[in-house]
Design an enzyme around this catalytic site. Structure first.
Site, mmCIF file in Angstrom:
data_model
loop_
_atom_site.group_PDB
_atom_site.id
_atom_site.type_symbol
_atom_site.label_atom_id
_atom_site.label_comp_id
_atom_site.label_asym_id
_atom_site.label_seq_id
_atom_site.Cartn_x
_atom_site.Cartn_y
_atom_site.Cartn_z
ATOM 1 C CE LYS A 1 5.750 -77.971 -69.232
ATOM 2 N NZ LYS A 1 6.243 -78.990 -68.305
ATOM 3 N NE ARG B 1 6.343 -87.476 -64.311
ATOM 4 C CZ ARG B 1 6.155 -86.186 -64.556
ATOM 5 N NH1 ARG B 1 7.134 -85.481 -65.068
ATOM 6 N NH2 ARG B 1 5.011 -85.606 -64.299
ATOM 7 N NE ARG C 1 0.529 -85.203 -65.168
ATOM 8 C CZ ARG C 1 1.448 -85.852 -65.895
ATOM 9 N NH1 ARG C 1 1.190 -87.070 -66.351
ATOM 10 N NH2 ARG C 1 2.593 -85.293 -66.163
HETATM 11 P P1 AMP Z 1 5.281 -81.924 -64.191
HETATM 12 O O1 AMP Z 1 6.504 -82.729 -63.859
HETATM 13 O O2 AMP Z 1 5.619 -80.514 -64.572
HETATM 14 O O3 AMP Z 1 4.398 -82.611 -65.200
HETATM 15 O O4 AMP Z 1 4.414 -81.815 -62.843
HETATM 16 C C1 AMP Z 1 3.948 -82.976 -62.200
HETATM 17 C C2 AMP Z 1 2.860 -82.627 -61.208
HETATM 18 O O5 AMP Z 1 3.369 -81.725 -60.226
HETATM 19 C C3 AMP Z 1 1.641 -81.943 -61.781
HETATM 20 O O6 AMP Z 1 0.701 -82.871 -62.325
HETATM 21 C C4 AMP Z 1 1.085 -81.230 -60.540
HETATM 22 O O7 AMP Z 1 0.453 -82.157 -59.665
HETATM 23 C C5 AMP Z 1 2.366 -80.778 -59.848
HETATM 24 N N1 AMP Z 1 2.813 -79.446 -60.301
HETATM 25 C C6 AMP Z 1 3.960 -79.139 -60.980
HETATM 26 N N2 AMP Z 1 4.073 -77.824 -61.188
HETATM 27 C C7 AMP Z 1 2.962 -77.260 -60.653
HETATM 28 C C8 AMP Z 1 2.483 -75.924 -60.573
HETATM 29 N N3 AMP Z 1 3.153 -74.884 -61.102
HETATM 30 N N4 AMP Z 1 1.291 -75.723 -59.926
HETATM 31 C C9 AMP Z 1 0.589 -76.736 -59.387
HETATM 32 N N5 AMP Z 1 0.982 -78.026 -59.445
HETATM 33 C C10 AMP Z 1 2.163 -78.301 -60.073
#
Ligand code: AMP
Length: 230
Positions: free
Chosen positions: A13, A160, A171
């Site tokens: 995405k 990461r 996750r």
């Molecule tokens: P991502 O880069 O989108 O995979 O997000 C990495 C981490 O950021 C996630 O595992 C959550 O800990 C936090 N995170 C990102 N977006 C959200 C959201 N909308 N709500 C809650 N936690 C978020």
């Protein structure tokens, strides 16, 4: 046009959001990137979010929602927004709808990139991001031209901190246990566009464009300089 991209970690995405943002002149807004910046800068929100982020848990709705919703107000000359990673819970979706409504705006489409869980697990283990801007590459599905270096800005690539096997599993559990229910929320609003994300970046992007009714941008006319630069 205001778009939301729903997809598990590793669904592509982020890459599709970048492509759509450029093509449709939308302002990209990735909650994960905003959180990583806030954590690196040690802002109050970043400090509050860090323990959740480090465990691979969802950060509490209010912290993330404030960050994203504040960001929505600065559109500049963009024609809309594309949200990547937000909302992830029904409460976040409701907060977003309410705030957009107050601004006289709404979400047009929620794109769900559907990818089987075993494929996601495999993809995430190959994911690397660049140090400068967080551009995402995948050693298996979308590799950079030069190993270890971002094609777009030349900065070094690394894995990461939350892409370790245990955190990936955790996750994905959260995505398939909670976030996936957002598809129902947007289906009820007739806004859900589900796309098969288990294909190459180009094929997935073409599917999205077709489903949104977006024409392919005409190829630029090459002058001698741009032809020489390849
Ligand atoms: P991502 O880069 O989108 O995979 O997000 C990495 C981490 O950021 C996630 O595992 C959550 O800990 C936090 N995170 C990102 N977006 C959200 C959201 N909308 N709500 C809650 N936690 C978020």
């Amino acid at each position: 046009m205001n778009l939301i991209l729903i997809g598990a970690q590793g669904s592509g995405k982020g890459t599709q959001a970048q492509l759509l943002a450029e093509e449709l002149r939308l302002k990209p807004c990735a909650s994960g990137d905003l959180l990583r910046d806030a954590i690196a800068l040690q802002t109050p929100a970043g400090r509050a979010a860090k323990p959740y982020y480090d465990r691979g848990d969802l950060v509490p709705d209010d912290i993330v929602a404030d960050m994203i919703l504040d960001n929505l107000q600065q559109l500049g000359d963009a024609k809309g927004i594309i949200l990547d990673g937000f909302p992830r819970t029904q409460r976040q979706a409701e907060l977003l709808d309410r705030r957009l409504g107050e601004m006289g705006a709404h979400i047009d489409h929620a794109l769900y990139l559907a990818v089987p869980r075993d494929v996601l697990q495999d993809r995430l283990s190959g994911r690397v991001v660049c140090a400068a801007h967080g551009h995402v590459w995948n050693l298996k599905t979308h590799p950079p031209r030069v190993p270890g270096v971002c094609d777009l800005d030349g900065s070094p690539l690394s894995q990461r901190s939350d892409d370790t096997p245990a955190k990936i599993k955790h996750r994905l559990d959260i995505f398939f246990g909670e976030t996936i229910h957002l598809t129902e929320y947007y289906r009820r609003q007739n806004k859900l566009v589900q796309v098969n994300g288990n294909d190459s970046v180009e094929v997935v992007h073409a599917q999205i464009r077709a489903r949104l009714g977006v024409e392919r941008a005409p190829a630029p006319v090459q002058n001698e300089q741009s032809a020489a630069n390849g």
